[in-house]
Design an enzyme around this catalytic site. Structure first.
Site, PDB file in Angstrom:
ATOM      1  N   HIS A 140       0.854  -1.117  -0.108  1.00 51.46           N
ATOM      2  CA  HIS A 140       0.035  -0.080   0.189  1.00 51.46           C
ATOM      3  C   HIS A 140       0.755   1.307  -0.122  1.00 51.46           C
ATOM      4  CE1 HIS A 140      -4.346  -1.283   1.196  1.00 51.46           C
ATOM      5  NE2 HIS A 140      -3.481  -2.054   0.378  1.00 51.46           N
ATOM      6  N   TYR A 166      -8.794   5.723   8.013  1.00 55.37           N
ATOM      7  CA  TYR A 166      -8.771   5.796   9.461  1.00 55.37           C
ATOM      8  C   TYR A 166      -9.806   6.914   9.482  1.00 55.37           C
ATOM      9  CZ  TYR A 166      -4.526   3.234  10.354  1.00 55.37           C
ATOM     10  OH  TYR A 166      -3.495   2.370  10.431  1.00 55.37           O
ATOM     11  N   PRO A 183      -3.635   0.030  19.136  1.00 51.66           N
ATOM     12  CA  PRO A 183      -3.400  -0.330  17.545  1.00 51.66           C
ATOM     13  C   PRO A 183      -3.480   0.987  16.622  1.00 51.66           C
ATOM     14  CG  PRO A 183      -5.509  -1.109  18.451  1.00 51.66           C
ATOM     15  CD  PRO A 183      -4.784  -0.426  19.564  1.00 51.66           C
ATOM     16  N   LYS A 233       1.612  -0.305  15.216  1.00 53.43           N
ATOM     17  CA  LYS A 233       2.798  -0.507  15.260  1.00 53.43           C
ATOM     18  C   LYS A 233       3.306  -1.859  16.306  1.00 53.43           C
ATOM     19  CE  LYS A 233       4.626   2.980  13.576  1.00 53.43           C
ATOM     20  NZ  LYS A 233       4.227   2.210  12.187  1.00 53.43           N
ATOM     21  N   TYR A 242       4.463   6.358  10.272  1.00 59.72           N
ATOM     22  CA  TYR A 242       3.687   5.300   9.824  1.00 59.72           C
ATOM     23  C   TYR A 242       4.361   4.021   8.905  1.00 59.72           C
ATOM     24  CZ  TYR A 242      -0.485   2.648   8.734  1.00 59.72           C
ATOM     25  OH  TYR A 242      -1.731   1.647   8.637  1.00 59.72           O
TER      26      TYR A 242
HETATM   27  P1  FAD Z   1       2.376 -12.676  21.497  1.00 57.17           P
HETATM   28  O1  FAD Z   1       1.856 -12.324  19.988  1.00 57.17           O
HETATM   29  O2  FAD Z   1       1.475 -11.988  22.460  1.00 57.17           O
HETATM   30  O3  FAD Z   1       2.918 -13.722  21.644  1.00 57.17           O
HETATM   31  C1  FAD Z   1       3.277 -14.240  23.028  1.00 57.17           C
HETATM   32  C2  FAD Z   1       3.307 -15.790  22.898  1.00 57.17           C
HETATM   33  O4  FAD Z   1       3.823 -16.103  24.252  1.00 57.17           O
HETATM   34  C3  FAD Z   1       1.816 -16.341  22.845  1.00 57.17           C
HETATM   35  O5  FAD Z   1       1.576 -17.217  21.896  1.00 57.17           O
HETATM   36  C4  FAD Z   1       1.331 -16.849  24.094  1.00 57.17           C
HETATM   37  O6  FAD Z   1       0.441 -18.003  24.197  1.00 57.17           O
HETATM   38  C5  FAD Z   1       2.777 -17.240  24.918  1.00 57.17           C
HETATM   39  N1  FAD Z   1       2.825 -17.377  26.137  1.00 57.17           N
HETATM   40  C6  FAD Z   1       2.319 -16.467  27.161  1.00 57.17           C
HETATM   41  N2  FAD Z   1       2.628 -16.856  28.424  1.00 57.17           N
HETATM   42  C7  FAD Z   1       3.391 -17.879  28.218  1.00 57.17           C
HETATM   43  C8  FAD Z   1       4.169 -18.462  29.400  1.00 57.17           C
HETATM   44  N3  FAD Z   1       4.195 -18.173  30.553  1.00 57.17           N
HETATM   45  N4  FAD Z   1       5.050 -19.455  28.711  1.00 57.17           N
HETATM   46  C9  FAD Z   1       5.080 -19.951  27.516  1.00 57.17           C
HETATM   47  N5  FAD Z   1       4.385 -19.216  26.524  1.00 57.17           N
HETATM   48  C10 FAD Z   1       3.557 -18.023  26.780  1.00 57.17           C
HETATM   49  N6  FAD Z   1      -0.990  -4.932  16.594  1.00 57.17           N
HETATM   50  C11 FAD Z   1      -1.240  -4.130  15.409  1.00 57.17           C
HETATM   51  O7  FAD Z   1      -0.235  -3.673  15.039  1.00 57.17           O
HETATM   52  N7  FAD Z   1      -2.632  -4.128  14.834  1.00 57.17           N
HETATM   53  C12 FAD Z   1      -3.508  -4.422  15.450  1.00 57.17           C
HETATM   54  O8  FAD Z   1      -4.767  -4.749  15.063  1.00 57.17           O
HETATM   55  C13 FAD Z   1      -3.569  -5.299  16.768  1.00 57.17           C
HETATM   56  N8  FAD Z   1      -4.568  -6.019  17.090  1.00 57.17           N
HETATM   57  C14 FAD Z   1      -4.200  -6.802  18.527  1.00 57.17           C
HETATM   58  C15 FAD Z   1      -5.215  -7.356  19.079  1.00 57.17           C
HETATM   59  C16 FAD Z   1      -5.114  -8.099  20.226  1.00 57.17           C
HETATM   60  C17 FAD Z   1      -6.290  -8.736  20.862  1.00 57.17           C
HETATM   61  C18 FAD Z   1      -3.812  -8.151  20.933  1.00 57.17           C
HETATM   62  C19 FAD Z   1      -3.640  -8.781  22.151  1.00 57.17           C
HETATM   63  C20 FAD Z   1      -2.730  -7.676  20.275  1.00 57.17           C
HETATM   64  C21 FAD Z   1      -2.978  -6.690  18.813  1.00 57.17           C
HETATM   65  N9  FAD Z   1      -2.004  -6.384  18.201  1.00 57.17           N
HETATM   66  C22 FAD Z   1      -2.040  -5.498  17.197  1.00 57.17           C
HETATM   67  C23 FAD Z   1      -0.680  -6.161  18.938  1.00 57.17           C
HETATM   68  C24 FAD Z   1       0.100  -7.360  18.046  1.00 57.17           C
HETATM   69  O9  FAD Z   1      -0.647  -8.392  17.688  1.00 57.17           O
HETATM   70  C25 FAD Z   1       1.366  -7.818  19.032  1.00 57.17           C
HETATM   71  O10 FAD Z   1       1.891  -6.554  19.216  1.00 57.17           O
HETATM   72  C26 FAD Z   1       2.298  -9.077  18.543  1.00 57.17           C
HETATM   73  O11 FAD Z   1       1.412 -10.230  18.689  1.00 57.17           O
HETATM   74  C27 FAD Z   1       3.451  -9.121  19.551  1.00 57.17           C
HETATM   75  O12 FAD Z   1       3.839 -10.277  19.328  1.00 57.17           O
HETATM   76  P2  FAD Z   1       4.626 -10.898  20.401  1.00 57.17           P
HETATM   77  O13 FAD Z   1       5.002 -12.341  20.051  1.00 57.17           O
HETATM   78  O14 FAD Z   1       5.536 -10.141  21.321  1.00 57.17           O
HETATM   79  O15 FAD Z   1       3.530 -11.381  21.565  1.00 57.17           O
HETATM   80  C1  DHB Z   2      -5.002  -3.010  11.146  1.00 59.01           C
HETATM   81  C2  DHB Z   2      -4.986  -3.042  12.372  1.00 59.01           C
HETATM   82  C3  DHB Z   2      -4.440  -1.839  12.944  1.00 59.01           C
HETATM   83  O1  DHB Z   2      -4.196  -1.511  14.063  1.00 59.01           O
HETATM   84  C4  DHB Z   2      -4.157  -0.677  11.871  1.00 59.01           C
HETATM   85  O2  DHB Z   2      -3.619   0.424  12.541  1.00 59.01           O
HETATM   86  C5  DHB Z   2      -4.082  -0.866  10.673  1.00 59.01           C
HETATM   87  C6  DHB Z   2      -4.770  -1.986  10.016  1.00 59.01           C
HETATM   88  C7  DHB Z   2      -5.637  -4.449  10.534  1.00 59.01           C
HETATM   89  O3  DHB Z   2      -5.805  -5.301  11.272  1.00 59.01           O
HETATM   90  O4  DHB Z   2      -5.739  -4.613   9.360  1.00 59.01           O
END
Ligand code: FAD
Ligand code: DHB
Length: 392
Positions: free
Chosen positions: A75, A203, A295, A299, A387
């Protein structure tokens, strides 16, 4: 007790843990990943959708970009709107860079496939994880897996276990400093097998509250509306969602909106959170284990990727006997980028949402911000630069 050994123990098999493992494995470093959930559960979580170009390039370096290059949608810009105007932010023209629309679910699936091909040990459904001996030359992680207590001995531990994980809490409370903002609303998101309402993301800061029109592919949309923190998914029928969404997006977009049944619906609260430092002895925090962004700036996943970038370079340097300068600098280096993404996400959240208890002044500030964006290329470039992602 069964004892396993590895060089780097990785707690958490989400995007942070998998990407770090993949990059380390490709440099010849051994890892073991400990994940609390099943793989199916990790892959069923619908989360982020936008990859900064730096993230795209890192996935390329990790050798997990083939499907993304085929199926991802680059995009070149997006729209910021309110009830009066629609401002186009042309990333490509303003910064020379673009972003990639490719879901976190797909990134995670690609990483699991690559880790399987690499033969990496990924243990699922582990519980009662305890991190030990972080101040010793060799550390350990003890956990329960398939009904038995096991011990994983290692040189370093990467805490990639998200906001609710154990890693951050292993750092003594008096050695941690936490910074937090909780916002008084959440995002209700749906996935629906319908064509996107617009070719670029919208947005929208409407008088009825925020809405975001995003997508996954030409027949799969991801749309969001700002909802009250007390709302439950059950309160939102598909019809109620579509009615609310269509009155919050610009009227010409609403006029071409195609609706359909939702195939996923969830509510996420919005918060900003940082825990400092990111290092405690042999433990390094990565991604959501150390920080959460609202979100709005897209980021979360991208910050996890930049943490992984800094840490994988530092661990490769340390484990190949080239010294500890990288791991010593990890926390400070990663935090400096994290705080800038925090600022951007916070600012975007203030610019685009309606706060329940706000006064008329707050709404005027949002109007003026959008008006300024409409008339100042400098303002648009500043937004675009953040962004598409600050450099690693
Ligand atoms: P996570 O994805 O949280 O992965 C952590 C992993 O560790 C999980 O699989 C979990 O099961 C595991 N874990 C937890 N505790 C333990 C333990 N004690 N022992 C072993 N394993 C464990 N970001 C955006 O940019 N846009 C979005 O729209 C967006 N929507 C989101 C919606 C939700 C509901 C959430 C929670 C986050 C969202 N995010 C979004 C943020 C983005 O998804 C996260 O920043 C990203 O997943 C970070 O990755 P991570 O691997 O650090 O953490
Ligand atoms: C999406 C999520 C976001 O938080 C954002 O800023 C843009 C796109 C998505 O899920 O596609």
């Amino acid at each position: 007790m069964t004892t396993l050994t590895t060089q780097v123990a990785i707690i958490g098999g989400g995007p942070s843990g998998l990407l770090l493992s993949q990059l380390l494995n490709r440099a010849g470093i051994e890892t073991v990943i400990l994940e609390r959930s099943t793989r199916a559960h990790v892959l069923s979580r619908i989360r982020a959708g936008i990859l900064e170009w730096g993230t795209v390039e890192l996935l390329q370096v990790a050798g997990v970009d083939a499907r993304m290059q085929r199926e991802g949608i680059p995009h070149d810009g997006c729209y910021m709107t309110d009830d009066e105007r629609m401002v186009h932010i042309d990333f490509l023209e303003l910064t020379g860079k673009r972003v990639m629309v490719y879901g976190q679910t797909e990134v995670t699936a690609d990483l699991y496939a690559a880790q399987d091909a690499m033969g990496t040990t990924v243990l699922h459904e582990v519980s009662d994880v305890e991190i030990l001996d972080l101040d010793q030359p060799r550390s350990a992680v003890e956990f329960t897996h398939e009904g038995t207590r096991k011990r994983l001995e290692c040189l370093y531990v990467a805490g990639c276990d998200g906001f609710h994980g154990v890693s951050r809490k292993t750092i003594p409370e008096h050695k941690r400093q936490e910074f937090e903002r909780v916002y008084p609303f959440g995002w209700l998101g749906i996935l629906s097998e319908t064509p996107p309402v617009n070719d670029e993301l919208i947005y929208s800061n409407s008088r009825h509250g925020f809405a975001l029109a995003s997508m996954r592919n030409s027949n799969l949309v991801r749309y969001y509306v700002q909802v009250s923190l007390t709302d439950k998914v059950e309160d939102w029928s598909d019809q109620r969602f579509w009615d609310e969404f269509s009155r919050r997006i610009p009227s010409d977009a609403a006029g071409r909106l195609i609706t359909g049944p939702s195939i996923e619906k969830s509510i996420a609260p919005l918060r900003s959170f940082v825990s400092e430092p990111l290092r405690w002895g042999n433990l390094f925090l990565v991604g959501d284990a150390a920080h959460i962004v609202p979100p709005t700036g897209a980021k979360g996943l991208n910050l996890a990727a930049s943490d992984v970038y800094y840490l994988h370079e530092a661990l490769i340097e340390a484990l190949s006997g080239r010294g500890t300068a990288g791991i010593d600098a990890y926390s400070e280096k990663a935090l400096s980028r994290i705080w800038k993404a925090m600022r951007f996400s916070w600012q975007m959240t203030l610019m685009l949402h309606r706060f329940d208890d706000e006064d008329a002044f707050a709404a005027q500030m949002r109007r003026a911000t959008l008006d300024h964006l409409a008339h100042s290329e400098t303002a648009r470039r500043d937004l675009a630069e953040n962004y598409i992602g600050l450099p690693f």
